[in-house]
Motif scaffolding. Structure first.
Motif, PDB file in Angstrom:
ATOM      1  N   GLU A 256       0.833  -1.213   0.000  1.00 54.14           N
ATOM      2  CA  GLU A 256       0.000   0.000   0.000  1.00 54.14           C
ATOM      3  C   GLU A 256       0.865   1.260   0.000  1.00 54.14           C
ATOM      4  N   ARG A 257       1.952   1.228   0.743  1.00 56.30           N
ATOM      5  CA  ARG A 257       2.848   2.389   0.830  1.00 56.30           C
ATOM      6  C   ARG A 257       3.409   2.755  -0.544  1.00 56.30           C
ATOM      7  N   ILE A 258       3.909   1.759  -1.268  1.00 59.04           N
ATOM      8  CA  ILE A 258       4.509   2.044  -2.575  1.00 59.04           C
ATOM      9  C   ILE A 258       3.433   2.452  -3.581  1.00 59.04           C
ATOM     10  N   GLU A 259       2.275   1.822  -3.512  1.00 63.25           N
ATOM     11  CA  GLU A 259       1.207   2.175  -4.434  1.00 63.25           C
ATOM     12  C   GLU A 259       0.787   3.636  -4.272  1.00 63.25           C
ATOM     13  N   THR A 260       0.703   4.077  -3.029  1.00 60.09           N
ATOM     14  CA  THR A 260       0.338   5.462  -2.748  1.00 60.09           C
ATOM     15  C   THR A 260       1.444   6.419  -3.197  1.00 60.09           C
ATOM     16  N   ALA A 261       2.676   6.086  -2.894  1.00 59.18           N
ATOM     17  CA  ALA A 261       3.801   6.979  -3.181  1.00 59.18           C
ATOM     18  C   ALA A 261       4.142   7.076  -4.666  1.00 59.18           C
ATOM     19  N   MET A 262       3.803   6.067  -5.446  1.00 59.33           N
ATOM     20  CA  MET A 262       4.157   6.066  -6.872  1.00 59.33           C
ATOM     21  C   MET A 262       3.526   7.225  -7.637  1.00 59.33           C
ATOM     22  N   ASP A 263       2.340   7.645  -7.260  1.00 60.82           N
ATOM     23  CA  ASP A 263       1.642   8.734  -7.942  1.00 60.82           C
ATOM     24  C   ASP A 263       1.612   8.489  -9.459  1.00 60.82           C
ATOM     25  N   LEU A 264       1.096   7.327  -9.821  1.00 57.77           N
ATOM     26  CA  LEU A 264       1.078   6.938 -11.227  1.00 57.77           C
ATOM     27  C   LEU A 264       0.280   7.889 -12.120  1.00 57.77           C
ATOM     28  N   ASP A 265      -0.796   8.447 -11.591  1.00 60.88           N
ATOM     29  CA  ASP A 265      -1.576   9.381 -12.419  1.00 60.88           C
ATOM     30  C   ASP A 265      -0.696  10.501 -12.959  1.00 60.88           C
ATOM     31  N   ARG A 266       0.133  11.055 -12.105  1.00 60.34           N
ATOM     32  CA  ARG A 266       1.025  12.138 -12.531  1.00 60.34           C
ATOM     33  C   ARG A 266       2.124  11.599 -13.441  1.00 60.34           C
ATOM     34  N   ARG A 267       2.675  10.449 -13.116  1.00 61.42           N
ATOM     35  CA  ARG A 267       3.834   9.945 -13.841  1.00 61.42           C
ATOM     36  C   ARG A 267       3.513   9.423 -15.233  1.00 61.42           C
ATOM     37  N   ILE A 268       2.273   9.068 -15.474  1.00 57.47           N
ATOM     38  CA  ILE A 268       1.924   8.615 -16.828  1.00 57.47           C
ATOM     39  C   ILE A 268       1.049   9.632 -17.562  1.00 57.47           C
ATOM     40  N   ALA A 269       0.999  10.841 -17.049  1.00 57.10           N
ATOM     41  CA  ALA A 269       0.204  11.892 -17.690  1.00 57.10           C
ATOM     42  C   ALA A 269       0.885  12.452 -18.935  1.00 57.10           C
ATOM     43  N   THR A 270       2.228  12.365 -18.988  1.00 53.79           N
ATOM     44  CA  THR A 270       2.977  12.882 -20.142  1.00 53.79           C
ATOM     45  C   THR A 270       4.001  11.847 -20.590  1.00 53.79           C
ATOM     46  N   ARG A 271       4.431  11.968 -21.836  1.00 54.79           N
ATOM     47  CA  ARG A 271       5.468  11.055 -22.347  1.00 54.79           C
ATOM     48  C   ARG A 271       6.761  11.193 -21.554  1.00 54.79           C
TER      49      ARG A 271
ATOM     50  N   PHE B 112      10.184  -4.584  -1.190  1.00 49.78           N
ATOM     51  CA  PHE B 112       9.224  -3.483  -1.273  1.00 49.78           C
ATOM     52  C   PHE B 112       9.876  -2.177  -0.822  1.00 49.78           C
ATOM     53  N   GLY B 113      10.653  -2.229   0.243  1.00 51.35           N
ATOM     54  CA  GLY B 113      11.311  -1.017   0.741  1.00 51.35           C
ATOM     55  C   GLY B 113      12.312  -0.454  -0.250  1.00 51.35           C
ATOM     56  N   VAL B 114      13.135  -1.321  -0.800  1.00 51.12           N
ATOM     57  CA  VAL B 114      14.135  -0.879  -1.784  1.00 51.12           C
ATOM     58  C   VAL B 114      13.439  -0.330  -3.029  1.00 51.12           C
ATOM     59  N   MET B 115      12.425  -1.040  -3.488  1.00 54.77           N
ATOM     60  CA  MET B 115      11.697  -0.600  -4.680  1.00 54.77           C
ATOM     61  C   MET B 115      11.036   0.758  -4.416  1.00 54.77           C
ATOM     62  N   HIS B 116      10.450   0.913  -3.254  1.00 53.74           N
ATOM     63  CA  HIS B 116       9.830   2.191  -2.891  1.00 53.74           C
ATOM     64  C   HIS B 116      10.860   3.313  -2.940  1.00 53.74           C
ATOM     65  N   ASP B 117      11.976   3.109  -2.272  1.00 56.61           N
ATOM     66  CA  ASP B 117      12.991   4.151  -2.221  1.00 56.61           C
ATOM     67  C   ASP B 117      13.517   4.506  -3.602  1.00 56.61           C
ATOM     68  N   TRP B 118      13.713   3.515  -4.436  1.00 52.15           N
ATOM     69  CA  TRP B 118      14.262   3.738  -5.779  1.00 52.15           C
ATOM     70  C   TRP B 118      13.249   4.389  -6.712  1.00 52.15           C
ATOM     71  N   LEU B 119      12.021   3.898  -6.692  1.00 53.42           N
ATOM     72  CA  LEU B 119      11.019   4.397  -7.640  1.00 53.42           C
ATOM     73  C   LEU B 119      10.356   5.698  -7.204  1.00 53.42           C
ATOM     74  N   CYS B 120      10.261   5.920  -5.898  1.00 50.98           N
ATOM     75  CA  CYS B 120       9.450   7.023  -5.402  1.00 50.98           C
ATOM     76  C   CYS B 120      10.249   8.221  -4.922  1.00 50.98           C
ATOM     77  N   GLU B 121      11.516   8.058  -4.706  1.00 48.55           N
ATOM     78  CA  GLU B 121      12.350   9.165  -4.266  1.00 48.55           C
ATOM     79  C   GLU B 121      12.942   9.843  -5.497  1.00 48.55           C
ATOM     80  N   ALA B 122      13.250  11.090  -5.380  1.00 45.73           N
ATOM     81  CA  ALA B 122      13.864  11.822  -6.503  1.00 45.73           C
ATOM     82  C   ALA B 122      15.217  11.210  -6.816  1.00 45.73           C
ATOM     83  N   PRO B 123      15.529  11.016  -8.111  1.00 42.22           N
ATOM     84  CA  PRO B 123      16.816  10.419  -8.498  1.00 42.22           C
ATOM     85  C   PRO B 123      17.991  11.301  -8.104  1.00 42.22           C
TER      86      PRO B 123
END
Length: 188
Positions: free
Chosen positions: A16-31, A177-188
Motif C-alpha cells: 500500500e505504501r509504494i502504491e500510494t507513493a508512486m503517484d502513477l496518475d502524474r507519472r503517466i500523464a505525459t510522455r 518493497f522497501g528498496v523498490m519504494h525508495d528507488w522508484l518514489c524518491e527523486a533520483p
C-alpha cells in the motif's frame, strides 16, 4: 496459512505504501513523465536481475521473467539511444540475495508488480497511445499469459515453502518493497 497468504498479509502495508507513493496518475500523464518512470524501473530491474540471477533456484524459470530487455525496448521507442540506456543509473543499494529463498521472496514483489502492470498498460495506452510495440512492452510483459505466469510462480513458491525458509522469503519480500519504494518514489 500458506506462504502466499502469509506474504500477502505481511507485505500488505509495504504494498500500500509504494502504491500510494508512486503517484502513477502524474507519472503517466505525459510522455516525459512516463519515460522517466521507465528509466527508474530499468534501474531497479537491471540491478535486481543481476543480483537475483546468481542465486535463482531455476535459471530458465527466472530468465523468462526478466524485464530489463523489455524496458530497454520501451526506452528506445521513446527516443533513448542504446548507449544512453546502458549508462542509466542502477538501483543501489540493493538487498543481498544470497539464497534461493531470498530470490523467491524478492520475486514475489517483482511478479506481483507485473500483475499491476496490466492495469497500468491500459492507462498508458488510453492516455499516451502507446502499446507493446511503441513503448509499453514492459507493462504488457506477459501479455495474455499473465495469470498463467502468476499461477506458475505461486506453485514454485509453495513447492519451495518450508519452516526453515519461509521467514527468509517473507523478510526479503518486505525488504524488496522497501528498496523498490525508495528507488522508484524518491527523486533520483
Amino acid at each position: 496459512m500458506t506462504l502466499l497468504e502469509r506474504l500477502k498479509l505481511e507485505t500488505g502495508p509495504a504494498h500500500e505504501r509504494i502504491e500510494t507513493a508512486m503517484d502513477l496518475d502524474r507519472r503517466i500523464a505525459t510522455r516525459d513523465g512516463y519515460r522517466d518512470l521507465l528509466i527508474r524501473f530499468y534501474g531497479f530491474h537491471a540491478a535486481w536481475e543481476e543480483a537475483a540471477g546468481a542465486a535463482a533456484p531455476d535459471r530458465d524459470f527466472f530468465e523468462r521473467r526478466c524485464k530489463t530487455r523489455l524496458l530497454a525496448r520501451d526506452l528506445a521507442a521513446l527516443g533513448l539511444e542504446e548507449d544512453e540506456i546502458i549508462r542509466l543509473p542502477q538501483c543501489d543499494p540493493l538487498m543481498p540475495l544470497h539464497s534461493s529463498a531470498a530470490v523467491l521472496g524478492s520475486m514475489y514483489v517483482v511478479e506481483g508488480s507485473t500483475l499491476g502492470g496490466a492495469i497500468i498498460a491500459r492507462e498508458v495506452e488510453r492516455r499516451l497511445g502507446l502499446d507493446a510495440g511503441t513503448g509499453c512492452a514492459y507493462f504488457r510483459s506477459y501479455g495474455r499469459d499473465i495469470a498463467a505466469m502468476w499461477k506458475q510462480f505461486g506453485s514454485v513458491l509453495l513447492e519451495a515453502s518450508s519452516p526453515d525458509t519461509d521467514d527468509v522469503v517473507v523478510a526479503t519480500a518486505r525488504e524488496t518493497f522497501g528498496v523498490m519504494h525508495d528507488w522508484l518514489c524518491e527523486a533520483p
